[in-house]
Motif scaffolding. Structure first.
Motif, PDB file in Angstrom:
ATOM      1  N   ASN A  19       0.813  -1.217   0.000  1.00 41.01           N
ATOM      2  CA  ASN A  19       0.000   0.000   0.000  1.00 41.01           C
ATOM      3  C   ASN A  19       0.846   1.266   0.000  1.00 41.01           C
ATOM      4  OD1 ASN A  19      -2.642  -0.971  -0.181  1.00 41.01           O
ATOM      5  ND2 ASN A  19      -2.594  -1.577   1.953  1.00 41.01           N
ATOM      6  N   TRP A  20       2.093   1.183   0.457  1.00 41.25           N
ATOM      7  CA  TRP A  20       2.960   2.368   0.408  1.00 41.25           C
ATOM      8  C   TRP A  20       3.179   2.794  -1.036  1.00 41.25           C
ATOM      9  CZ3 TRP A  20       3.513   5.160   4.485  1.00 41.25           C
ATOM     10  CH2 TRP A  20       3.423   4.568   5.740  1.00 41.25           C
ATOM     11  N   ALA A  23      -0.053   4.266  -2.402  1.00 39.41           N
ATOM     12  CA  ALA A  23      -0.318   5.608  -1.882  1.00 39.41           C
ATOM     13  C   ALA A  23       0.450   6.672  -2.657  1.00 39.41           C
ATOM     14  CB  ALA A  23       0.028   5.680  -0.400  1.00 39.41           C
ATOM     15  N   VAL A  24       1.679   6.342  -3.047  1.00 37.95           N
ATOM     16  CA  VAL A  24       2.480   7.307  -3.803  1.00 37.95           C
ATOM     17  C   VAL A  24       1.774   7.684  -5.095  1.00 37.95           C
ATOM     18  CG1 VAL A  24       4.623   7.583  -5.095  1.00 37.95           C
ATOM     19  CG2 VAL A  24       4.673   6.616  -2.804  1.00 37.95           C
ATOM     20  N   TYR A  25       1.220   6.707  -5.792  1.00 37.48           N
ATOM     21  CA  TYR A  25       0.497   6.996  -7.034  1.00 37.48           C
ATOM     22  C   TYR A  25      -0.854   7.646  -6.764  1.00 37.48           C
ATOM     23  CZ  TYR A  25       3.671   4.647 -10.195  1.00 37.48           C
ATOM     24  OH  TYR A  25       4.747   4.326 -10.943  1.00 37.48           O
ATOM     25  N   CYS A  59      10.062  13.516  -6.202  1.00 33.08           N
ATOM     26  CA  CYS A  59      10.391  12.093  -6.232  1.00 33.08           C
ATOM     27  C   CYS A  59       9.973  11.443  -4.920  1.00 33.08           C
ATOM     28  CB  CYS A  59      11.893  11.908  -6.456  1.00 33.08           C
ATOM     29  SG  CYS A  59      12.388  10.179  -6.528  1.00 33.08           S
ATOM     30  N   ALA A  60       9.338  10.287  -5.015  1.00 29.21           N
ATOM     31  CA  ALA A  60       8.888   9.570  -3.819  1.00 29.21           C
ATOM     32  C   ALA A  60      10.051   9.185  -2.920  1.00 29.21           C
ATOM     33  CB  ALA A  60       8.104   8.328  -4.227  1.00 29.21           C
ATOM     34  N   LEU A  61      11.243   9.097  -3.469  1.00 28.50           N
ATOM     35  CA  LEU A  61      12.413   8.746  -2.659  1.00 28.50           C
ATOM     36  C   LEU A  61      12.720   9.796  -1.597  1.00 28.50           C
ATOM     37  CD1 LEU A  61      14.780   7.375  -5.442  1.00 28.50           C
ATOM     38  CD2 LEU A  61      13.455   6.059  -3.782  1.00 28.50           C
ATOM     39  N   ASN A  62      12.220  11.002  -1.752  1.00 27.12           N
ATOM     40  CA  ASN A  62      12.446  12.038  -0.746  1.00 27.12           C
ATOM     41  C   ASN A  62      11.901  11.641   0.617  1.00 27.12           C
ATOM     42  OD1 ASN A  62      13.963  14.165  -1.846  1.00 27.12           O
ATOM     43  ND2 ASN A  62      12.221  14.797  -3.066  1.00 27.12           N
ATOM     44  N   ALA A  63      10.889  10.771   0.634  1.00 31.33           N
ATOM     45  CA  ALA A  63      10.326  10.331   1.913  1.00 31.33           C
ATOM     46  C   ALA A  63      11.376   9.624   2.764  1.00 31.33           C
ATOM     47  CB  ALA A  63       9.138   9.411   1.676  1.00 31.33           C
ATOM     48  N   THR A  64      12.371   9.025   2.122  1.00 33.44           N
ATOM     49  CA  THR A  64      13.416   8.322   2.872  1.00 33.44           C
ATOM     50  C   THR A  64      14.346   9.279   3.595  1.00 33.44           C
ATOM     51  OG1 THR A  64      14.942   8.219   0.989  1.00 33.44           O
ATOM     52  CG2 THR A  64      13.376   6.399   1.243  1.00 33.44           C
ATOM     53  N   THR A  65      14.298  10.547   3.269  1.00 30.61           N
ATOM     54  CA  THR A  65      15.187  11.524   3.889  1.00 30.61           C
ATOM     55  C   THR A  65      14.512  12.300   5.018  1.00 30.61           C
ATOM     56  OG1 THR A  65      14.620  13.317   2.359  1.00 30.61           O
ATOM     57  CG2 THR A  65      16.394  11.831   1.688  1.00 30.61           C
ATOM     58  N   ASP A  88       0.465  12.692  11.095  1.00 36.83           N
ATOM     59  CA  ASP A  88       1.027  13.926  10.536  1.00 36.83           C
ATOM     60  C   ASP A  88       2.373  13.663   9.870  1.00 36.83           C
ATOM     61  OD1 ASP A  88      -1.164  15.380  11.404  1.00 36.83           O
ATOM     62  OD2 ASP A  88      -0.150  16.152  13.194  1.00 36.83           O
ATOM     63  N   LEU A  89       3.197  12.827  10.498  1.00 37.59           N
ATOM     64  CA  LEU A  89       4.506  12.517   9.928  1.00 37.59           C
ATOM     65  C   LEU A  89       4.380  11.771   8.604  1.00 37.59           C
ATOM     66  CD1 LEU A  89       6.414  11.455  13.148  1.00 37.59           C
ATOM     67  CD2 LEU A  89       6.875  13.460  11.732  1.00 37.59           C
ATOM     68  N   ILE A  90       3.476  10.814   8.549  1.00 37.81           N
ATOM     69  CA  ILE A  90       3.262  10.073   7.302  1.00 37.81           C
ATOM     70  C   ILE A  90       2.766  11.030   6.219  1.00 37.81           C
ATOM     71  CG2 ILE A  90       1.892   8.263   6.167  1.00 37.81           C
ATOM     72  CD1 ILE A  90       4.195   7.291   8.022  1.00 37.81           C
ATOM     73  N   TRP A  91       1.845  11.909   6.577  1.00 40.02           N
ATOM     74  CA  TRP A  91       1.350  12.888   5.605  1.00 40.02           C
ATOM     75  C   TRP A  91       2.500  13.753   5.086  1.00 40.02           C
ATOM     76  CZ3 TRP A  91      -2.304  14.105   2.355  1.00 40.02           C
ATOM     77  CH2 TRP A  91      -2.338  15.398   1.839  1.00 40.02           C
TER      78      TRP A  91
END
Length: 96
Positions: A19-20, A23-25, A59-65, A88-91
């Motif tokens: 689902n992660w 969710a990005v799409y 880019c979805a990879l920004n979530a890793t930072t 809130d953090l996930i958002w």
């Protein structure tokens, strides 16, 4: 992406951890094309702090930072509702 699996589907769904990716799409707000959204593939052995710093906006990879620890530590220390802080953090890190 390389095999065209996402070229024509009208609907996408996921189960559990998948689902992660869904969710990005589903919540893509910035109109980024797939190349921007997914970023460039990097072999794990080639990932460096410098390459992480160069991840493109959108880019979805920004979530890793995204550093989730300071807000969580503050929530625990001040007695805030950690569930709401987590949402809130996930958002902020994945969907904003």
């Amino acid at each position: 992406k390389d095999i065209g699996a996402l070229d024509k589907p009208r609907y996408i769904t996921g189960v559990s951890g998948g689902n992660w990716a869904v969710a990005v799409y589903s919540f893509r707000q910035n109109g980024a094309d797939d190349d921007t959204l997914l970023g460039t593939y990097t072999e794990p052995s080639d990932i460096t702090l410098e390459s992480i710093a160069e991840i493109a906006d959108g880019c979805a990879l920004n979530a890793t930072t995204y550093d989730i620890w300071p807000p969580l530590i503050k929530a625990v220390a001040t007695g805030e509702n950690c569930g709401e802080v987590w949402l809130d953090l996930i958002w902020d890190s994945y969907l904003k």
